[in-house]
Motif scaffolding. Structure first.
Motif, PDB file in Angstrom:
ATOM      1  N   LEU A 194       0.869  -1.165   0.000  1.00 18.77           N
ATOM      2  CA  LEU A 194       0.000   0.000   0.000  1.00 18.77           C
ATOM      3  C   LEU A 194       0.910   1.220   0.000  1.00 18.77           C
ATOM      4  CD1 LEU A 194      -2.946   0.892   0.093  1.00 18.77           C
ATOM      5  CD2 LEU A 194      -2.846   0.811   2.576  1.00 18.77           C
ATOM      6  N   ARG A 195       0.706   2.123  -0.950  1.00 18.99           N
ATOM      7  CA  ARG A 195       1.550   3.313  -1.082  1.00 18.99           C
ATOM      8  C   ARG A 195       0.660   4.540  -1.128  1.00 18.99           C
ATOM      9  NH1 ARG A 195       4.027   4.691  -5.230  1.00 18.99           N
ATOM     10  NH2 ARG A 195       6.152   5.071  -4.580  1.00 18.99           N
ATOM     11  N   LEU A 196       0.717   5.334  -0.087  1.00 18.51           N
ATOM     12  CA  LEU A 196      -0.046   6.579  -0.066  1.00 18.51           C
ATOM     13  C   LEU A 196       0.956   7.697   0.106  1.00 18.51           C
ATOM     14  CD1 LEU A 196      -2.845   5.510   2.460  1.00 18.51           C
ATOM     15  CD2 LEU A 196      -2.902   5.338  -0.023  1.00 18.51           C
ATOM     16  N   LEU A 207      -6.177  11.771  -2.857  1.00 16.53           N
ATOM     17  CA  LEU A 207      -5.923  10.453  -3.449  1.00 16.53           C
ATOM     18  C   LEU A 207      -7.038   9.474  -3.088  1.00 16.53           C
ATOM     19  CD1 LEU A 207      -4.070   8.414  -4.915  1.00 16.53           C
ATOM     20  CD2 LEU A 207      -2.813   8.136  -2.774  1.00 16.53           C
ATOM     21  N   ARG A 232     -10.575   9.418  -4.912  1.00 17.81           N
ATOM     22  CA  ARG A 232     -10.769   8.915  -6.277  1.00 17.81           C
ATOM     23  C   ARG A 232     -11.513   7.580  -6.270  1.00 17.81           C
ATOM     24  NH1 ARG A 232      -5.320  10.680  -9.451  1.00 17.81           N
ATOM     25  NH2 ARG A 232      -6.681  10.181 -11.165  1.00 17.81           N
ATOM     26  N   ALA A 233     -12.359   7.398  -7.287  1.00 15.81           N
ATOM     27  CA  ALA A 233     -13.190   6.188  -7.360  1.00 15.81           C
ATOM     28  C   ALA A 233     -12.343   4.917  -7.391  1.00 15.81           C
ATOM     29  CB  ALA A 233     -14.073   6.250  -8.594  1.00 15.81           C
ATOM     30  N   ALA A 234     -11.174   4.966  -8.058  1.00 11.50           N
ATOM     31  CA  ALA A 234     -10.357   3.770  -8.244  1.00 11.50           C
ATOM     32  C   ALA A 234      -9.547   3.391  -7.007  1.00 11.50           C
ATOM     33  CB  ALA A 234      -9.403   3.972  -9.424  1.00 11.50           C
ATOM     34  N   THR A 235      -9.399   4.323  -6.065  1.00 17.67           N
ATOM     35  CA  THR A 235      -8.547   4.040  -4.900  1.00 17.67           C
ATOM     36  C   THR A 235      -9.402   3.621  -3.705  1.00 17.67           C
ATOM     37  OG1 THR A 235      -8.505   6.379  -4.278  1.00 17.67           O
ATOM     38  CG2 THR A 235      -6.737   5.581  -5.717  1.00 17.67           C
ATOM     39  N   PHE A 236      -9.814   4.605  -2.877  1.00 17.17           N
ATOM     40  CA  PHE A 236     -10.655   4.295  -1.718  1.00 17.17           C
ATOM     41  C   PHE A 236     -12.110   4.671  -1.993  1.00 17.17           C
ATOM     42  CE2 PHE A 236      -7.770   3.719   2.162  1.00 17.17           C
ATOM     43  CZ  PHE A 236      -6.617   3.507   1.424  1.00 17.17           C
ATOM     44  N   GLY A 237     -12.384   5.286  -3.150  1.00 15.91           N
ATOM     45  CA  GLY A 237     -13.746   5.701  -3.482  1.00 15.91           C
ATOM     46  C   GLY A 237     -14.336   6.653  -2.455  1.00 15.91           C
ATOM     47  N   PRO A 273     -22.768  -2.677  -3.289  1.00 18.98           N
ATOM     48  CA  PRO A 273     -22.202  -1.365  -3.616  1.00 18.98           C
ATOM     49  C   PRO A 273     -22.998  -0.216  -3.001  1.00 18.98           C
ATOM     50  CG  PRO A 273     -22.248  -2.747  -5.564  1.00 18.98           C
ATOM     51  CD  PRO A 273     -22.949  -3.520  -4.475  1.00 18.98           C
ATOM     52  N   LEU A 277     -17.389  -2.358   2.029  1.00 20.02           N
ATOM     53  CA  LEU A 277     -17.353  -3.219   0.848  1.00 20.02           C
ATOM     54  C   LEU A 277     -16.182  -4.174   1.041  1.00 20.02           C
ATOM     55  CD1 LEU A 277     -19.156  -2.979  -1.631  1.00 20.02           C
ATOM     56  CD2 LEU A 277     -17.410  -1.578  -2.715  1.00 20.02           C
ATOM     57  N   ARG A 308      -9.912  -7.922   0.785  1.00 21.57           N
ATOM     58  CA  ARG A 308      -9.789  -6.463   0.830  1.00 21.57           C
ATOM     59  C   ARG A 308     -11.103  -5.899   1.364  1.00 21.57           C
ATOM     60  NH1 ARG A 308      -4.581  -5.360  -0.437  1.00 21.57           N
ATOM     61  NH2 ARG A 308      -4.047  -5.166  -2.643  1.00 21.57           N
ATOM     62  N   ILE A 309     -10.995  -4.889   2.208  1.00 23.94           N
ATOM     63  CA  ILE A 309     -12.191  -4.191   2.693  1.00 23.94           C
ATOM     64  C   ILE A 309     -11.962  -2.688   2.560  1.00 23.94           C
ATOM     65  CG2 ILE A 309     -13.642  -3.705   4.722  1.00 23.94           C
ATOM     66  CD1 ILE A 309     -13.006  -6.509   5.752  1.00 23.94           C
ATOM     67  N   LEU A 310     -12.992  -1.986   2.117  1.00 24.35           N
ATOM     68  CA  LEU A 310     -13.010  -0.519   2.160  1.00 24.35           C
ATOM     69  C   LEU A 310     -14.227  -0.127   2.983  1.00 24.35           C
ATOM     70  CD1 LEU A 310     -12.266   0.586  -1.527  1.00 24.35           C
ATOM     71  CD2 LEU A 310     -10.872   1.096   0.498  1.00 24.35           C
ATOM     72  N   TRP A 365     -10.273   6.630 -13.861  1.00 25.93           N
ATOM     73  CA  TRP A 365     -10.057   5.274 -13.346  1.00 25.93           C
ATOM     74  C   TRP A 365      -8.717   4.730 -13.866  1.00 25.93           C
ATOM     75  CZ3 TRP A 365     -13.101   2.334 -10.023  1.00 25.93           C
ATOM     76  CH2 TRP A 365     -12.908   0.958 -10.017  1.00 25.93           C
ATOM     77  N   ALA A 368      -5.603   6.542 -12.499  1.00 24.73           N
ATOM     78  CA  ALA A 368      -5.268   6.068 -11.146  1.00 24.73           C
ATOM     79  C   ALA A 368      -4.538   4.725 -11.214  1.00 24.73           C
ATOM     80  CB  ALA A 368      -6.538   5.955 -10.305  1.00 24.73           C
ATOM     81  N   GLY A 390       0.418   0.068  -4.463  1.00 20.16           N
ATOM     82  CA  GLY A 390      -0.303   1.272  -4.835  1.00 20.16           C
ATOM     83  C   GLY A 390      -1.439   1.552  -3.892  1.00 20.16           C
ATOM     84  N   ALA A 391      -2.447   2.224  -4.428  1.00 20.41           N
ATOM     85  CA  ALA A 391      -3.576   2.646  -3.604  1.00 20.41           C
ATOM     86  C   ALA A 391      -4.902   2.271  -4.248  1.00 20.41           C
ATOM     87  CB  ALA A 391      -3.508   4.157  -3.397  1.00 20.41           C
ATOM     88  N   CYS A 392      -4.878   1.503  -5.345  1.00 19.61           N
ATOM     89  CA  CYS A 392      -6.107   1.216  -6.094  1.00 19.61           C
ATOM     90  C   CYS A 392      -6.893   0.048  -5.499  1.00 19.61           C
ATOM     91  CB  CYS A 392      -5.776   0.981  -7.560  1.00 19.61           C
ATOM     92  SG  CYS A 392      -5.356   2.511  -8.412  1.00 19.61           S
ATOM     93  N   LEU A 393      -7.337   0.233  -4.272  1.00 25.80           N
ATOM     94  CA  LEU A 393      -8.056  -0.849  -3.593  1.00 25.80           C
ATOM     95  C   LEU A 393      -9.429  -1.097  -4.224  1.00 25.80           C
ATOM     96  CD1 LEU A 393      -7.115  -0.065   0.117  1.00 25.80           C
ATOM     97  CD2 LEU A 393      -5.965  -1.542  -1.517  1.00 25.80           C
ATOM     98  N   ALA A 394     -10.074  -0.053  -4.737  1.00 16.48           N
ATOM     99  CA  ALA A 394     -11.383  -0.253  -5.383  1.00 16.48           C
ATOM    100  C   ALA A 394     -11.224  -1.028  -6.691  1.00 16.48           C
ATOM    101  CB  ALA A 394     -12.066   1.095  -5.625  1.00 16.48           C
ATOM    102  N   VAL A 395     -10.097  -0.825  -7.379  1.00 14.73           N
ATOM    103  CA  VAL A 395      -9.817  -1.613  -8.595  1.00 14.73           C
ATOM    104  C   VAL A 395      -9.621  -3.081  -8.210  1.00 14.73           C
ATOM    105  CG1 VAL A 395      -8.210  -1.953 -10.516  1.00 14.73           C
ATOM    106  CG2 VAL A 395      -8.812   0.373  -9.787  1.00 14.73           C
ATOM    107  N   LEU A 443     -10.871  -4.573  -5.591  1.00 19.60           N
ATOM    108  CA  LEU A 443     -12.185  -5.119  -5.213  1.00 19.60           C
ATOM    109  C   LEU A 443     -13.004  -5.442  -6.457  1.00 19.60           C
ATOM    110  CD1 LEU A 443     -13.211  -3.067  -2.053  1.00 19.60           C
ATOM    111  CD2 LEU A 443     -13.078  -5.556  -2.244  1.00 19.60           C
TER     112      LEU A 443
END
Lengths: 293, 213
Positions: free
Chosen positions: A195-197, A204, A207-212, A244, A249, A262-264, B48, B51, B191-196, B198
């Protein structure tokens, strides 16, 4: 309590931002062995701000170790080394006394460094169940988790993360977080994660693709003989949560025979509402006591 | 090393949809993300994919490609690339394409070597042919992004012209990520693309599927 232990770091006034903070260092090692059908303490070493406590556990045959950073959080330049080893046939459960808070680091200090080595011998079971890491604005942490398992050893591990303190309207504007996992079975790398933040972590994570837009995440794995069953049980459990758009999630898969989840989640409570039953299902019992205190 | 016409044509053929690695069959979780309503339009798709390039498999792949290019005999990049996967389908996407690439490149150019996920196999092959690293990494990322845009067209996320606008907008991102990856520590992947991630896991239990990931 831990917030009070380091007030100057948590709420440093702007004019004093460059005042030198004391650095915390520590090394803790704990290992278990089997004797008369129960897992007992084999070795214990603790130095500096790293403490290993061994509460009396009245149920089960496992040895429980509770790790504590007595400096009350991590700031720039801190350095911790943890080692937990379950000897042949024994069962070692490791958790943390409290959530680990990562406070603002001064630019010249570099990140806090935490190295954790976990080993499980033949027929052993090792559980790595730390409570949440909370990354505050300005926090910098470089963490690495190295897991080495004998071919028939069992492992359950988790790392839950919270960005800032949402309940107080706080967002993480600038931070650096590295969380690397390396899991080896019989010396062979079977699963790795990173995990890289970095930078404006709030933007960051939006964004929808990361943590939404969510501020909590967890990665959990099971390796060893129970991994395949863990994928199935995790899928059944996670499918019972709303889909969703829900407050949390989560989903389970498998990579090289390792069960991965994985959980968000929207906040810390939502994260626990999903994570706690999952871990309890996997370990076949309630979570260690510090989780419920 | 600079990219001459021979090198440009070699990269063009290796990264062409005609090179039989089966790239068209993988969506990197895009199919599920579209199904879940996360990709309503071209702008959402572009964000998307950007990212993924900057904070996901794109950057990690470029870092591992660079490590493989620097030492083609080192088994570590292949091992890390195969292990650094969040799901079964993402692992398949990386390893099956790498195996197909190696098989074809052995048959066509006589390259032999141990099996490796696609970015590592490509990095090794590029070194054997004296192709420059920065251009190889940028071209790899561009092909990766283009393949996902092509998947998005088939998923009716956007049309052909909009798709080319997205690819054009992502080209400088590919260049920047490749340049940054060249300077990165090979162990500093992720990285940080956890939603990808999922999305790719949810895809495994999605009932109607066009793609293998």
């Amino acid at each position: 309590m831990l917030d009070a232990a380091r007030p100057a770091t948590a709420t440093a006034a702007p004019g004093r931002a460059l005042a030198r903070q004391p650095r915390a260092e520590g090394e803790g090692r704990v290992s278990s062995k089997i004797r008369a059908g129960r897992s007992r303490l084999d070795g214990l070493y603790q130095r500096g701000s790293a403490k290993c406590m061994l509460p009396t556990v009245y149920e089960g045959a496992a040895l429980e170790a509770v790790l504590l950073n007595t400096a009350g959080g991590l700031t720039g330049g801190d350095r911790f080394d943890w080692t937990a080893e379950a000897g042949a046939g024994s069962h070692l459960v490791t958790t943390t006394q409290t959530a680990e808070r990562v406070y603002r680091a001064q630019p010249h200090e570099g990140p806090a460094r935490v190295r954790t080595r976990l080993r499980a011998g033949p027929g052993a079971t090792l559980e790595w169940l730390p409570q949440e890491t909370i990354l505050f604005d300005g926090g910098a942490l470089d963490r690495r988790l190295e897991i080495d398992l004998a071919p028939d050893a069992a492992f359950i591990g988790v790392e839950p993360l919270i960005l800032g303190r949402a309940a107080m309207g706080e967002t993480v504007r600038e931070a650096r977080f590295r969380d690397a996992w390396r899991l080896r079975i019989d010396g062979r790398l079977v699963w790795a994660d990173g995990l890289r933040l970095e930078g404006d972590v709030g933007a960051l994570a939006a964004r929808a693709a990361t943590f939404g837009g969510r501020i909590c995440a967890a990665t959990a794995v099971v390796a060893g003989p129970g991994a395949e069953a863990a994928v199935v049980s995790a899928r059944n459990l996670l499918a019972s949560f709303p889909g969703p758009g829900a407050e949390a999630l989560g989903a389970a898969s498998r990579v090289n025979g390792v069960a991965t989840v994985r959980i968000l989640a929207r906040d810390g409570r939502a994260l626990r509402r999903m994570l706690a039953p999952l871990l309890e299902l996997w370990r076949g019992g309630s979570l260690p006591r510090p989780w419920t205190m | 090393m600079s990219l001459d016409a021979r090198g440009a044509l070699l990269l063009a053929s290796w990264l062409s949809p005609a090179y039989p690695v089966g790239a068209f069959a993988y969506s990197h979780g895009l199919e599920q993300a579209a199904e879940a309503g996360l990709l309503p339009d071209a702008a959402a798709l572009q964000a998307w994919l950007e990212a993924i390039l900057r904070h996901g498999a794109g950057r990690s792949d470029a870092v591992l490609l660079a490590a493989a290019w620097r030492d083609p005999d080192d088994p570590a990049p292949a091992e890390l690339a195969a292990a650094l996967q969040p799901s079964a389908e993402r692992a398949l996407e990386a390893t099956a394409q790498g195996e197909a690439f190696a098989r074809t490149t052995l048959a066509v150019r006589g390259h032999s070597g141990a099996p490796a996920p696609l970015p590592v196999a490509l990095g090794r092959a590029a070194r054997r042919e004296d192709l420059p690293l920065a251009e190889t990494a940028a071209a790899y990322l561009h092909a990766f992004a283009s393949n996902l845009v092509s998947a998005a067209i088939r998923l009716s996320v956007l049309g052909q012209t909009e798709a080319q606008a997205v690819i054009a907008a992502l080209a400088p991102v590919c260049e920047a990520v490749a340049a940054e990856a060249l300077a990165a520590d090979p162990e500093d992947v992720g990285g940080a693309c956890l939603a990808v991630d999922l999305s790719s896991i949810f895809h495994e239990t999605q009932t109607t599927r066009l793609f293998r990931s």
